[in-house]
Design a protein around this motif. Sequence first.
Motif, PDB file in Angstrom:
ATOM      1  N   GLU A  20       0.833  -1.203   0.000  1.00 28.22           N
ATOM      2  CA  GLU A  20       0.000   0.000   0.000  1.00 28.22           C
ATOM      3  C   GLU A  20       0.866   1.251   0.000  1.00 28.22           C
ATOM      4  OE1 GLU A  20      -3.349   2.263   2.746  1.00 28.22           O
ATOM      5  OE2 GLU A  20      -2.913   0.151   3.099  1.00 28.22           O
ATOM      6  N   GLN A  21       1.968   1.200   0.756  1.00 24.74           N
ATOM      7  CA  GLN A  21       2.879   2.333   0.797  1.00 24.74           C
ATOM      8  C   GLN A  21       3.578   2.542  -0.545  1.00 24.74           C
ATOM      9  OE1 GLN A  21       3.330   4.563   3.291  1.00 24.74           O
ATOM     10  NE2 GLN A  21       1.640   3.508   4.321  1.00 24.74           N
ATOM     11  N   CYS A  22       3.756   1.459  -1.315  1.00 29.54           N
ATOM     12  CA  CYS A  22       4.376   1.591  -2.644  1.00 29.54           C
ATOM     13  C   CYS A  22       3.521   2.473  -3.542  1.00 29.54           C
ATOM     14  CB  CYS A  22       4.569   0.218  -3.282  1.00 29.54           C
ATOM     15  SG  CYS A  22       5.911  -0.755  -2.555  1.00 29.54           S
ATOM     16  N   GLY A  23       2.204   2.315  -3.453  1.00 29.13           N
ATOM     17  CA  GLY A  23       1.313   3.172  -4.232  1.00 29.13           C
ATOM     18  C   GLY A  23       1.457   4.627  -3.848  1.00 29.13           C
ATOM     19  N   VAL A 234      12.074  -3.877   3.424  1.00 34.30           N
ATOM     20  CA  VAL A 234      11.882  -4.902   4.449  1.00 34.30           C
ATOM     21  C   VAL A 234      13.235  -5.368   4.973  1.00 34.30           C
ATOM     22  CG1 VAL A 234      11.138  -7.281   4.854  1.00 34.30           C
ATOM     23  CG2 VAL A 234       9.647  -5.718   3.620  1.00 34.30           C
ATOM     24  N   TRP A 235      14.143  -5.656   4.056  1.00 37.71           N
ATOM     25  CA  TRP A 235      15.449  -6.202   4.426  1.00 37.71           C
ATOM     26  C   TRP A 235      16.236  -5.224   5.281  1.00 37.71           C
ATOM     27  CZ3 TRP A 235      17.303 -10.999   3.992  1.00 37.71           C
ATOM     28  CH2 TRP A 235      18.652 -11.201   4.241  1.00 37.71           C
ATOM     29  N   ARG A 236      16.275  -3.976   4.860  1.00 36.28           N
ATOM     30  CA  ARG A 236      17.060  -2.989   5.603  1.00 36.28           C
ATOM     31  C   ARG A 236      16.479  -2.745   6.993  1.00 36.28           C
ATOM     32  NH1 ARG A 236      18.741   1.959   1.565  1.00 36.28           N
ATOM     33  NH2 ARG A 236      19.412   0.733  -0.221  1.00 36.28           N
ATOM     34  N   LYS A 237      15.158  -2.662   7.067  1.00 36.43           N
ATOM     35  CA  LYS A 237      14.528  -2.368   8.352  1.00 36.43           C
ATOM     36  C   LYS A 237      14.589  -3.567   9.299  1.00 36.43           C
ATOM     37  CE  LYS A 237      11.351   1.320   7.003  1.00 36.43           C
ATOM     38  NZ  LYS A 237       9.933   1.768   6.936  1.00 36.43           N
ATOM     39  N   SER A 350      12.811   2.214  -8.882  1.00 36.86           N
ATOM     40  CA  SER A 350      12.920   1.290  -7.750  1.00 36.86           C
ATOM     41  C   SER A 350      13.618   1.954  -6.576  1.00 36.86           C
ATOM     42  CB  SER A 350      13.683   0.026  -8.171  1.00 36.86           C
ATOM     43  OG  SER A 350      12.973  -0.699  -9.147  1.00 36.86           O
ATOM     44  N   ASP A 351      14.691   2.698  -6.846  1.00 33.91           N
ATOM     45  CA  ASP A 351      15.394   3.414  -5.789  1.00 33.91           C
ATOM     46  C   ASP A 351      14.502   4.455  -5.130  1.00 33.91           C
ATOM     47  OD1 ASP A 351      17.759   2.080  -5.902  1.00 33.91           O
ATOM     48  OD2 ASP A 351      18.971   3.773  -6.539  1.00 33.91           O
ATOM     49  N   ASP A 355      13.528   4.505  -1.182  1.00 31.30           N
ATOM     50  CA  ASP A 355      13.844   5.678  -0.354  1.00 31.30           C
ATOM     51  C   ASP A 355      12.596   6.180   0.364  1.00 31.30           C
ATOM     52  OD1 ASP A 355      16.450   5.541  -1.176  1.00 31.30           O
ATOM     53  OD2 ASP A 355      16.314   7.183  -2.605  1.00 31.30           O
ATOM     54  N   PHE A 356      11.456   6.207  -0.334  1.00 30.02           N
ATOM     55  CA  PHE A 356      10.206   6.661   0.272  1.00 30.02           C
ATOM     56  C   PHE A 356       9.801   5.743   1.420  1.00 30.02           C
ATOM     57  CE2 PHE A 356       5.617   6.632   0.718  1.00 30.02           C
ATOM     58  CZ  PHE A 356       5.257   7.985   0.635  1.00 30.02           C
ATOM     59  N   LEU A 357       9.888   4.434   1.189  1.00 28.85           N
ATOM     60  CA  LEU A 357       9.475   3.465   2.203  1.00 28.85           C
ATOM     61  C   LEU A 357      10.344   3.537   3.454  1.00 28.85           C
ATOM     62  CD1 LEU A 357       8.792   0.343  -0.056  1.00 28.85           C
ATOM     63  CD2 LEU A 357       7.101   1.899   0.924  1.00 28.85           C
TER      64      LEU A 357
END
Length: 360
Positions: A20-23, A234-237, A350-351, A355-357
């Motif tokens: 949802e955040q991707c949108g 997901v991976w970074r967080k 994609s970057d 960055d937004f997420l």
Amino acid sequence: MNLNIDKQNIEALPLHEYREQCGKALDSLWESEWIRMAITKSDRKNLPALQEIADKLAYRSSIVVVVADGSVGRLIRGLTKAISGKSDRADVIVFGDTLSAFDYARLLDQLENEDFSVLAVTEGEESLSWRGAFACLKKLLISKYGQEAAAERFFGIAGKDSNLLAKDAADNDYPLINWPEGISPLFAAGTVGALLPLGVKGIELEEYLNGFYDMLADPAWDLDAADYSAARAVWRKAHGGEDGFMVWQRQLLPLAKWRENSRTIWMPGDNFLDTEDVLVALLVTEKEEEDVMMPYFEGCNEDGSLNLLLQERAERYYEQEALKGRAVKITVPQLDSYTLGHLAAYLQLSDGITDFLLKK
């Protein structure tokens, strides 16, 4: 989409938490200048003039040295090294991020018996290494061709914060193109900073921009094309780890290094065991411009193709258990002008989503 994105190895990650955040990320990014330029196709209005400059540089020279460093240098090096130009065009060398006397000596030896031109590119204030390269190459150009002829072999692209290049162009009356305001080098693959060096190599600029536009306009972004971006977030967080590119083909290595904050794994040379905390994007070209038919040796491809052997080995790494949950595979059918634009836009968008997420 003219790329094949295999996501089977990240299917177990909790991507639904971010979809949802991707949108929302896409909605936000659509207001950015680099996407607006591409979607409205205003990035094409100066193509004839850019092509004319590129042709002048290419046909006068066997080598065009691009003075650039930092993110700008990585952008230009990544794109120009990923694809071969036309045989009758100049080679492009990016120089400006070194103070090594060895590097200078090697470049000067290379230029000694070659016709060359200089394209100076800076998005902001010039660094010490950039100024050194600029001064050296400008002096060499004038020594070799004289002041008047040298001016015909020199072009510049400068941002509003440029000091040296903007002043030098005004003092010496040579052409200067403006770097597009509000666009950082990490999102500049559709701007003059990338287009002019690609044009020097003979890349079809309109086809490149067509690929760039088609990627941004692809309806897959409203479906699952952003899953790779979500997986990186997901991976970074969750793991506090890094993400990066695994590259098997040397021409793609500078392209992987263009993307900031990503580790580059060069295979089979790097020890993959040292990258257990990295979410990997395996980047591979399905059809290389050249192939070598090898004699028989243990483990070779049954047809003798070195290109097919590389793909088999890369696929085997992708399928191994160690990469489950932390890899995608980005397969490019072949790197022509259109597909290079397609790939550049995919990496940039994609970057931007990741960055937004990560800021949420």
